[in-house]
Scaffold this motif. Structure first.
Motif, mmCIF file in Angstrom:
data_model
loop_
_atom_site.group_PDB
_atom_site.id
_atom_site.type_symbol
_atom_site.label_atom_id
_atom_site.label_comp_id
_atom_site.label_asym_id
_atom_site.label_seq_id
_atom_site.Cartn_x
_atom_site.Cartn_y
_atom_site.Cartn_z
ATOM 1 N N ALA A 33 36.402 69.967 32.880
ATOM 2 C CA ALA A 33 37.414 68.965 32.544
ATOM 3 C C ALA A 33 38.462 68.847 33.647
ATOM 4 N N SER A 34 38.886 69.980 34.189
ATOM 5 C CA SER A 34 39.891 69.954 35.249
ATOM 6 C C SER A 34 39.358 69.241 36.474
ATOM 7 N N LEU A 35 38.110 69.529 36.822
ATOM 8 C CA LEU A 35 37.498 68.862 37.966
ATOM 9 C C LEU A 35 37.415 67.356 37.737
ATOM 10 N N GLY A 167 32.767 62.677 27.251
ATOM 11 C CA GLY A 167 33.967 61.856 27.339
ATOM 12 C C GLY A 167 33.867 60.794 28.418
ATOM 13 N N ILE A 168 33.250 61.134 29.548
ATOM 14 C CA ILE A 168 33.072 60.171 30.639
ATOM 15 C C ILE A 168 32.260 58.967 30.171
ATOM 16 N N ALA A 181 41.820 64.149 29.104
ATOM 17 C CA ALA A 181 42.709 65.286 28.865
ATOM 18 C C ALA A 181 42.890 65.514 27.368
ATOM 19 N N SER A 182 42.991 64.435 26.598
ATOM 20 C CA SER A 182 43.184 64.557 25.150
ATOM 21 C C SER A 182 41.955 65.160 24.477
ATOM 22 N N VAL A 186 41.600 68.852 22.518
ATOM 23 C CA VAL A 186 40.993 69.101 21.207
ATOM 24 C C VAL A 186 39.909 70.169 21.318
ATOM 25 N N GLY A 187 39.108 70.085 22.381
ATOM 26 C CA GLY A 187 38.071 71.088 22.592
ATOM 27 C C GLY A 187 38.647 72.487 22.789
ATOM 28 N N LEU A 188 39.748 72.580 23.519
ATOM 29 C CA LEU A 188 40.401 73.881 23.724
ATOM 30 C C LEU A 188 40.913 74.461 22.414
#
Length: 232
Positions: A33-35, A167-168, A181-182, A186-188
């Motif tokens: 996700a960060s990437l 998500g993409i 990010a949202s 939620v995943g985190l």
């Protein structure tokens, strides 16, 4: 009066795979996700984002699985070396090993006579097992299992990384950074709750750890992507 033997199901029985699974899922979700957030901040094409996500998933899963296998195998090698050393000592210095075991039980609260009796009984039953457990601290629960850790980590990484990739494909491109990010947030939260429940830990502190570090990682990569306008 009827008496039954109740065997408790201890959560530590999950240690062989739970640590590796949580680490893999957490790394898969946060790193991917960060990437993608960092790359999305540079406004690339959807195809580039998808390719980046799939490459991160594949490389990350293989890296996590290999890394877990190698590191846990090193731990297993150390354990085997300790057992071989104990086996040698039991063969060549049996009396000293018996005295050593007696001192361990004395330190745990038994008087010397009882400690010696226990040491003798356990030595006669299985000397190596007694020394492995009480001197080295090796038990069936703590013994390293490289395959378990490798498989759990690799598949958990895929499970974590797949969420931002989905998500993409489904989120609106005009607000992809914030939407991604949202979804990741939620995943985190779900990961923190699931890991806490599996490990028997308090849910709020466990979830907070996952969310805070995940958000910090996404903020850092998003900032780099915006500053330089390039994929990082």
């Amino acid at each position: 009066m009827h008496h039954s033997i109740h065997e408790e199901a201890h959560l530590s029985n999950r240690n062989h795979w739970l640590r590796a699974a949580v680490l893999g899922a957490n790394d898969g979700l946060i790193s991917t996700a960060s990437l993608l957030v960092g790359v999305a901040a540079a406004n690339p094409s959807s195809q580039t984002l998808l390719l980046t996500g799939l490459a991160a998933l594949t490389a990350g899963a293989l890296s996590m699985a290999a890394g877990e296998y190698i590191s846990v195998s090193s731990q297993a090698d150390t354990e085997k070396a300790d057992l071989e050393q104990e086996r040698y000592e039991l063969t060549h210095n049996a009396e000293r090993e018996l005295f050593e075991l007696t001192k361990i039980y004395v330190a745990r609260g038994l008087d010397h006579t009882l400690a010696h009796q226990v040491a003798v009984a356990l030595t006669e039953h299985d000397a190596l097992e007694a020394h492995a457990r009480d001197e080295i601290g090796l038990t069936d629960l703590s013994t390293a299992k490289p395959i378990h850790a490798s498989v759990a980590s690799g598949f958990a990484f895929i499970a974590g990384a797949i969420l931002p990739i989905i998500g993409i494909l489904t989120l609106p491109t005009q607000s992809l950074v914030w939407s991604l990010a949202s979804v990741t947030l939620v995943g985190l939260i779900l990961l923190g709750i699931i890991s806490a429940r599996l490990g028997g830990a308090p849910i709020i502190p466990a979830t907070a750890r996952v969310v805070i570090w995940g958000v910090l990682a996404m903020l850092a990569t998003s900032l780099i992507g915006r500053l330089f306008g390039i994929a990082v």
